[in-house]
Design a protein around this motif. Structure first.
Motif, PDB file in Angstrom:
ATOM      1  N   GLY C  78       0.916  -1.394   0.094  1.00  0.00           N
ATOM      2  CA  GLY C  78      -0.045  -0.100   0.065  1.00  0.00           C
ATOM      3  C   GLY C  78       0.788   1.370  -0.105  1.00  0.00           C
ATOM      4  N   ALA C  79       0.160   2.455  -0.209  1.00  0.00           N
ATOM      5  CA  ALA C  79       0.866   3.722  -0.410  1.00  0.00           C
ATOM      6  C   ALA C  79       1.694   3.912   1.130  1.00  0.00           C
ATOM      7  N   ALA C  80       1.167   3.499   1.978  1.00  0.00           N
ATOM      8  CA  ALA C  80       1.932   4.099   3.419  1.00  0.00           C
ATOM      9  C   ALA C  80       3.226   3.189   3.571  1.00  0.00           C
ATOM     10  N   ALA C  81       3.160   1.726   3.302  1.00  0.00           N
ATOM     11  CA  ALA C  81       4.176   0.912   3.240  1.00  0.00           C
ATOM     12  C   ALA C  81       5.306   1.335   2.259  1.00  0.00           C
ATOM     13  N   LEU C  82       4.875   1.613   1.152  1.00  0.00           N
ATOM     14  CA  LEU C  82       5.911   2.064   0.158  1.00  0.00           C
ATOM     15  C   LEU C  82       6.590   3.552   0.697  1.00  0.00           C
ATOM     16  N   GLY C  83       5.696   4.294   1.240  1.00  0.00           N
ATOM     17  CA  GLY C  83       6.266   5.721   1.820  1.00  0.00           C
ATOM     18  C   GLY C  83       7.413   5.395   2.824  1.00  0.00           C
ATOM     19  N   ARG C  84       7.287   4.177   3.536  1.00  0.00           N
ATOM     20  CA  ARG C  84       8.183   3.864   4.506  1.00  0.00           C
ATOM     21  C   ARG C  84       9.566   3.438   3.707  1.00  0.00           C
ATOM     22  N   VAL C  85       9.330   2.633   2.582  1.00  0.00           N
ATOM     23  CA  VAL C  85      10.593   2.015   1.996  1.00  0.00           C
ATOM     24  C   VAL C  85      11.244   3.124   1.200  1.00  0.00           C
ATOM     25  N   GLN C  89      14.705   3.139   2.753  1.00  0.00           N
ATOM     26  CA  GLN C  89      15.511   1.845   2.591  1.00  0.00           C
ATOM     27  C   GLN C  89      15.773   2.013   1.139  1.00  0.00           C
ATOM     28  N   ILE C  90      15.093   2.528   0.073  1.00  0.00           N
ATOM     29  CA  ILE C  90      15.725   2.579  -1.270  1.00  0.00           C
ATOM     30  C   ILE C  90      15.455   4.148  -1.621  1.00  0.00           C
ATOM     31  N   GLY C  91      16.902   4.608  -2.058  1.00  0.00           N
ATOM     32  CA  GLY C  91      16.788   5.941  -2.475  1.00  0.00           C
ATOM     33  C   GLY C  91      16.816   5.825  -4.078  1.00  0.00           C
ATOM     34  N   MET C  92      16.426   6.901  -4.632  1.00  0.00           N
ATOM     35  CA  MET C  92      16.216   6.926  -6.168  1.00  0.00           C
ATOM     36  C   MET C  92      16.886   8.243  -6.813  1.00  0.00           C
ATOM     37  N   VAL C  93      17.665   8.133  -7.770  1.00  0.00           N
ATOM     38  CA  VAL C  93      17.909   9.354  -8.349  1.00  0.00           C
ATOM     39  C   VAL C  93      17.499   9.120 -10.003  1.00  0.00           C
ATOM     40  N   GLY C 169      18.833   9.670   3.534  1.00  0.00           N
ATOM     41  CA  GLY C 169      18.136   8.768   4.244  1.00  0.00           C
ATOM     42  C   GLY C 169      18.957   7.421   4.585  1.00  0.00           C
ATOM     43  N   ARG C 170      20.480   7.345   4.254  1.00  0.00           N
ATOM     44  CA  ARG C 170      21.127   6.128   4.373  1.00  0.00           C
ATOM     45  C   ARG C 170      20.325   4.904   3.799  1.00  0.00           C
ATOM     46  N   PRO C 171      19.763   4.657   2.728  1.00  0.00           N
ATOM     47  CA  PRO C 171      19.222   3.634   2.104  1.00  0.00           C
ATOM     48  C   PRO C 171      20.228   2.459   1.898  1.00  0.00           C
ATOM     49  N   ARG C 172      19.540   1.378   2.017  1.00  0.00           N
ATOM     50  CA  ARG C 172      20.157   0.179   2.010  1.00  0.00           C
ATOM     51  C   ARG C 172      20.353  -0.126   0.443  1.00  0.00           C
ATOM     52  N   LEU C 173      19.718   0.412  -0.478  1.00  0.00           N
ATOM     53  CA  LEU C 173      19.706   0.362  -1.949  1.00  0.00           C
ATOM     54  C   LEU C 173      19.542   1.411  -2.600  1.00  0.00           C
ATOM     55  N   LEU C 174      20.347   1.640  -3.537  1.00  0.00           N
ATOM     56  CA  LEU C 174      20.115   2.943  -4.457  1.00  0.00           C
ATOM     57  C   LEU C 174      19.775   2.615  -5.865  1.00  0.00           C
ATOM     58  N   LEU C 175      18.765   3.290  -6.304  1.00  0.00           N
ATOM     59  CA  LEU C 175      18.338   3.175  -7.620  1.00  0.00           C
ATOM     60  C   LEU C 175      18.939   4.383  -8.447  1.00  0.00           C
ATOM     61  N   ALA C 176      19.563   4.325  -9.412  1.00  0.00           N
ATOM     62  CA  ALA C 176      19.990   5.302 -10.170  1.00  0.00           C
ATOM     63  C   ALA C 176      19.736   5.195 -11.888  1.00  0.00           C
ATOM     64  N   ASP C 177      18.703   6.015 -12.349  1.00  0.00           N
ATOM     65  CA  ASP C 177      18.525   5.961 -13.764  1.00  0.00           C
ATOM     66  C   ASP C 177      19.610   7.010 -14.625  1.00  0.00           C
ATOM     67  N   GLU C 178      20.126   6.456 -15.064  1.00  0.00           N
ATOM     68  CA  GLU C 178      21.279   7.238 -16.156  1.00  0.00           C
ATOM     69  C   GLU C 178      21.956   8.187 -15.214  1.00  0.00           C
ATOM     70  N   PRO C 179      22.694   7.950 -14.348  1.00  0.00           N
ATOM     71  CA  PRO C 179      23.332   8.970 -13.429  1.00  0.00           C
ATOM     72  C   PRO C 179      24.515   9.856 -14.083  1.00  0.00           C
ATOM     73  N   MET C 204      26.261  -0.032   0.746  1.00  0.00           N
ATOM     74  CA  MET C 204      24.897   0.077   0.188  1.00  0.00           C
ATOM     75  C   MET C 204      25.062  -0.682  -1.160  1.00  0.00           C
ATOM     76  N   ALA C 205      23.815  -1.139  -1.696  1.00  0.00           N
ATOM     77  CA  ALA C 205      23.700  -1.904  -3.008  1.00  0.00           C
ATOM     78  C   ALA C 205      23.466  -0.780  -3.799  1.00  0.00           C
ATOM     79  N   ALA C 206      23.379  -1.037  -4.916  1.00  0.00           N
ATOM     80  CA  ALA C 206      23.204  -0.009  -5.928  1.00  0.00           C
ATOM     81  C   ALA C 206      22.455  -0.773  -7.410  1.00  0.00           C
ATOM     82  N   VAL C 207      21.582  -0.183  -8.033  1.00  0.00           N
ATOM     83  CA  VAL C 207      21.131  -0.610  -9.413  1.00  0.00           C
ATOM     84  C   VAL C 207      21.439   0.454 -10.337  1.00  0.00           C
ATOM     85  N   LEU C 208      22.231   0.339 -11.027  1.00  0.00           N
ATOM     86  CA  LEU C 208      22.429   1.575 -11.991  1.00  0.00           C
ATOM     87  C   LEU C 208      21.892   1.431 -13.600  1.00  0.00           C
ATOM     88  N   VAL C 209      21.251   1.966 -14.023  1.00  0.00           N
ATOM     89  CA  VAL C 209      20.618   1.857 -15.332  1.00  0.00           C
ATOM     90  C   VAL C 209      21.313   2.865 -16.197  1.00  0.00           C
TER      91      VAL C 209
END
Lengths: 314, 319, 334
Positions: C78-85, C89-93, C169-179, C204-209
């Motif tokens: 749900g929206a609340a749970a996603l908001g906590r993540v 937990q997950i940061g995005m650029v 937020g010191r996330p455990r995972l970073l998602l970066a789209d075309e950084p 931190m783990a990272a997914v770079l696109v």
């Protein structure tokens, strides 16, 4: 694939790879696309039909009934809709049906005038400012800013007091005030399109300035102009209705929706019909215009081509 | 025979300033160069280097503040407009904005030509096929084409005027690697087959390497190094050139994460008004650099660089 | 257990022209502390996959499959749970860094706001922390930068500010789209280096696109090659570069500009609305066999480290050995 593969699975393919070109049928050009997108927008099409009916009504309506819009018949006052008077009568016994359609003529005339003035004065003014740039642009737009700051209705009311009320004064007053938004819009569009790379390319190709104006700048401006007009016309119609309601606009015996509403508002609790018909007419006309303009705006956006997903890389 | 041939493009002491008074920005701050017939000059620099402005002045879209530009002996601008469509043409960076979305490809590609309707369609197909696009593209509209295809149409449009010099302002920047490689091959082919000269503006040195005979590196409106391509790659002199080459990803990833060489200080576009404009970012800057602007001087055959410290720098190697 | 487990993710969009399937059954894992790069050209679906993970698809987008983060299913959250993540937990650029920055707030305030919310810091502590993060991403001097507004910053600086916000937020995972897209080469190099250093310091783990294989190679542990909505090859970065198994990967490597001769891949990426029954790359593949156009292959193991696989018929156990694609770094001819 479940089970063993067919024996010829790993043989060379029957057709050599040829690279892939973007699939899909070639679609028609921009303006045809505009029309088809508009057509697909049901509310917009209904709005257009409604407008068409209203225009037809104003032209033909008064002739459909034997009663003249101005014919007094005090004995028939305040009748509800019936087989003789299809919309009923007002407090002076005049046929509301005929009056409503006659009143519509005034509104549409105002609308037309507003559109024409928008185009002839506003668009040209804005276009010149945008193209000229430099101090010409500065001066022209500062003037617009100054006029814009003055409340529209205040100006109109002052002018009407000066010029006396009546349809002609109303048109002049609206003319003096209404073109400002269009000027700003067109100037903004011109400024933006001028720096687009396809316009720069045209300049480097040696295309003369008038051709650039005609081929690139004007069509790009046409869309926003149309949308703006379709917003501005109902605003003018409403302004007239409002002013006539206040007694400043069109004068009797000429009917206008605003003055009809005004005259009927005293007795609205006892006799709602003379109030209802012109009020509904105003509402429906404005609604139809807004719906059409929304549809136009969506239809004219060149980015909404034949179904695009998220654009850009990926 | 006649004397030495006049260069196709001659730029002399070109300055282009924007704004006025204390807010003046010197986009092009004293540039001189020449491009001979059929020669390809790569112009490399980062944001704020002035390379795009230089390109626009060469093409005639913009007027110099001082200095002169001659294309085939004539100034590219007359009566406030670009005046030499048959000598110099331009291809821009953004393929999506390169074509008018309201006009067909055929109309856009033949825009500079004065033709009848039928001639126009025929010529459009010829031009499109010359850049490797199928004839069917002529009737389509820009939104139906991919970025690479739009860019080719833009190239075809520029070539329709049969120019002798093509200014390409970052034509590959918005394309995928494979599409960019296709475009680059196309440009190479035109260069070799037709002797088309280029002013190839890019921020990516590796792309430029494939096309340019000589490369000029630009910073803050000035040339900091000009050399033949292999000479620049093999023996870069100026610290900025070295930094650009260091930033090129190695073709095979290093086995261990090697430590990066010391990078540049500050942000791209930072410049000093006094002395060497690159000094604020240069890890090797000394006092003299902040006071006295270096001039371009020779460091080998045809290899110029503007740096006081160049002799004192350690030898350099590509990662 | 993997930190992020994506199983059979599919993403489709409802457009005026029909349904556009951008992602077709992508599956991959990201372990804690590892950097995974998803590389593909436009139309490969890589950006859509990233947006789907965090539930950030536009209103006409729909995601199916499973995305488990630390055991929690995100697609149905749900929206609340996603908001906590998100953020914590997950940061995005995002690709468009300007959209991530509020032009009416100073950069320091924006970073501090994230820190205060996710790390439960008071206003002073949050601001001090924000300055530290800004310094860590290379925005020097941090005190001054924190007080500036992003509107006047260059693209590279904004990108780094967005990175700081994502990391705050010191996330455990970073998602970066075309950084690094659109950045000057020197800035891109600096951003990647910083990112890598911060990431390893924080575990931190990272997914770079990215569309640029060369750029991510220096920071990625594993690489996923995406084509037409599918992952066609995945493996360690060494395997991908030295032992590329899928013909598309080999072709991508061959098309990299730094390698001498230019070898582009013929044709262009396919329109996702008009894909046939077989492998989407078959039409451009010089090693295609008859079966390639008939049915889509599954992912088969390829030589090298564990976890190296390619979605290619030529790696099917029954495929004749001579047909197997050669070593990476070049495009093997027919």
């Amino acid at each position: 694939m479940a089970g063993p593969l067919p024996t010829d699975w790993f043989l060379p393919p029957l057709v050599a790879p040829a690279g892939v070109h973007r699939g899909g049928p070639a679609r028609d050009n921009y303006w045809a696309g505009v029309w088809s997108r508009f057509r697909g927008n049901r509310p917009a099409v209904l709005g257009l039909l409604l407008l068409g009916l209203i225009v037809l009504g104003t032209l033909v309506g008064p002739h459909l009934t034997p009663y003249h819009y101005d014919a007094l018949a005090l004995l028939q006052a305040n009748r509800p809709p019936g087989p003789e008077h299809w919309f009923g009568t007002d407090q002076l016994g005049r046929d509301t049906f005929a009056r409503t359609w006659m009143g519509g003529r005034v509104s549409l005339l105002i609308g037309l005038a507003a559109a024409a003035i928008d185009l002839c004065i506003g668009a040209v003014y804005g276009g010149v400012a945008g193209l000229a740039g430099g101090w010409v642009d500065e001066v022209l737009m500062r003037l617009v800013d100054a006029l814009y700051a003055i409340p529209f209705l205040l100006v109109v009311i002052l002018l009407l007091v000066l010029l006396g009320s009546g349809l002609r004064s109303l048109i002049i007053a609206i003319a003096l005030v209404n073109w400002l938004g269009m000027a700003r819009l067109v100037r903004g569009q011109v400024l933006e399109i001028r720096e687009r790379e396809y316009v720069l390319a045209a300049r480097v190709l040696g295309v003369p300035a008038p051709a650039i104006l005609w081929r690139h700048l004007l069509p790009a401006c046409l869309g926003p102009i149309l949308v703006w007009i379709s917003y501005n016309v109902p605003a003018a119609i409403f302004a007239e209705a409002f002013l006539s309601y206040l007694g400043l606009g069109v004068q009797p015996p000429r009917p206008s929706w605003g003055s009809m509403v005004s005259a009927a508002s005293d007795l609205v609790r006892l006799h709602p019909w003379p109030f209802l018909f012109p009020a509904v007419a105003i509402t429906l006309t404005l609604l139809a215009f807004y719906v059409v303009s929304d549809g136009l705006r969506d239809a004219l956006d060149p980015r909404l081509g034949a179904g695009h997903g998220p654009a850009g890389r990926g | 025979m006649s004397g030495p041939e006049a260069p196709l493009l001659l730029v002399e002491n070109l300055y282009r300033h924007f704004g006025g008074g204390s807010a003046t920005v010197a986009a092009v701050d004293g540039v001189s160069c020449a491009i001979g017939r059929g020669e390809a000059l790569g112009l490399v620099g980062e944001s704020g280097s002035g390379k795009s402005t230089l390109g626009r002045v060469v093409v005639g879209l913009d007027a110099p503040t001082s200095g002169r530009v001659l294309v085939a002996g004539l100034p590219p601008r007359r009566r406030g407009r670009p005046a030499l469509p048959r000598q110099v043409q331009m291809v821009f960076q953004d393929p999506a904005a390169a074509l008018d979305p309201r006009r067909s490809v055929a109309a856009s590609v033949t825009e500079g030509l004065d033709l009848s309707r039928r001639q126009r369609e025929r010529r459009a197909v010829e031009l499109l096929e010359a850049v490797g696009l199928p004839a069917a593209t002529a009737g389509r509209f820009p939104w139906a084409l991919s970025g690479g295809q739009c860019q080719r149409v833009a190239l075809a449009r520029a070539l329709s005027m049969q120019p002798r010099l093509l200014v390409a302002d970052e034509p590959l920047a918005a394309l995928d690697a494979s599409t960019a490689a296709q475009m680059l091959l196309l440009l190479q082919g035109l260069h070799r087959a037709q002797g088309l000269a280029y002013l190839f503006i890019a921020h990516d040195l590796t792309m430029v390497r494939h096309l340019a005979d000589r490369i000029a590196v630009m910073y803050a409106g000035r040339f900091v190094e000009v050399a033949p391509t292999e000479s620049l790659w093999g023996r870069p002199v100026h610290p900025y050139t070295r930094a650009l080459l260091d930033a090129v990803p190695p073709p095979v990833p290093p086995v261990s994460r090697a430590v990066s060489p010391p990078g540049l200080l500050g942000e791209p576009g930072a410049r000093s008004a006094v002395g060497c404009p690159f000094a604020p970012r240069c890890p090797h800057a000394v006092g003299r650099c902040r006071v006295e602007a270096p001039a371009l001087r020779a460091f080998g055959p045809d290899h110029l660089a503007a740096c006081h410290q160049a002799e004192g720098l350690p030898p350099w190697r590509l990662r | 257990m993997a930190l992020l487990a994506v199983a059979d993710l599919s993403v489709s969009f409802r457009t005026p022209g029909g349904v556009l399937t951008a992602v077709r059954g992508m599956s991959f894992d990201v372990q804690a502390g590892e950097t995974v790069a998803i590389v593909g050209e436009s139309g490969s679906g890589k950006s859509a996959a990233l947006l789907a993970i965090l539930g950030l698809l536009p209103s006409n987008g729909h995601a199916a499959g499973s995305v488990r983060f630390g055991g929690q299913e995100l697609l149905t959250a749900g929206a609340a749970a996603l908001g906590r993540v998100r953020g914590r937990q997950i940061g995005m650029v995002f690709q468009d860094a300007s959209g991530a920055l509020n032009p009416t707030m100073t950069v320091g305030a924006q970073v501090a706001e994230v820190a205060a919310r996710h790390l439960d810091l008071g206003p002073r502590a949050a601001l001090a922390y924000a300055r530290a993060v800004l310094g860590a991403v290379g925005l020097e001097p941090p005190r001054r930068r924190a007080g500036e507004y992003p509107g006047r910053w260059s693209g590279g600086m904004r990108r780094r500010a967005a990175l700081a916000i994502a990391l705050a937020g010191r996330p455990r995972l970073l998602l970066a789209d075309e950084p690094t897209a659109g950045l000057d080469a020197t800035v891109a190099r600096a951003v990647l280096d910083r990112l890598d250093r911060l990431r390893s310091e924080a575990g931190m783990a990272a997914v770079l696109v990215s569309h640029d294989l060369g750029v991510v190679a220096s920071v990625a542990d594993r690489v996923l090659i995406a084509y037409a909505g599918r992952i066609v090859e995945q493996g360690s970065v060494g395997d991908i570069f030295a032992r590329a198994a899928h013909p598309y990967t080999a072709a991508l490597l061959g098309a990299l500009p730094g390698r001498g001769v230019l070898r582009p891949i013929p044709g262009g990426t396919p329109d996702p609305r008009y894909l046939g029954p077989g492998c989407a790359f078959a039409a451009r593949c010089h090693q295609a066999v008859r079966g390639c156009a008939l049915a889509e292959p599954a992912a088969y193991p390829a030589p090298g480290e564990d976890g190296h696989s390619a979605r290619c018929w030529l790696w099917h156990p029954d495929a004749p050995a001579p047909l197997r694609p050669g070593r990476g770094g070049g495009h093997v001819g027919p």
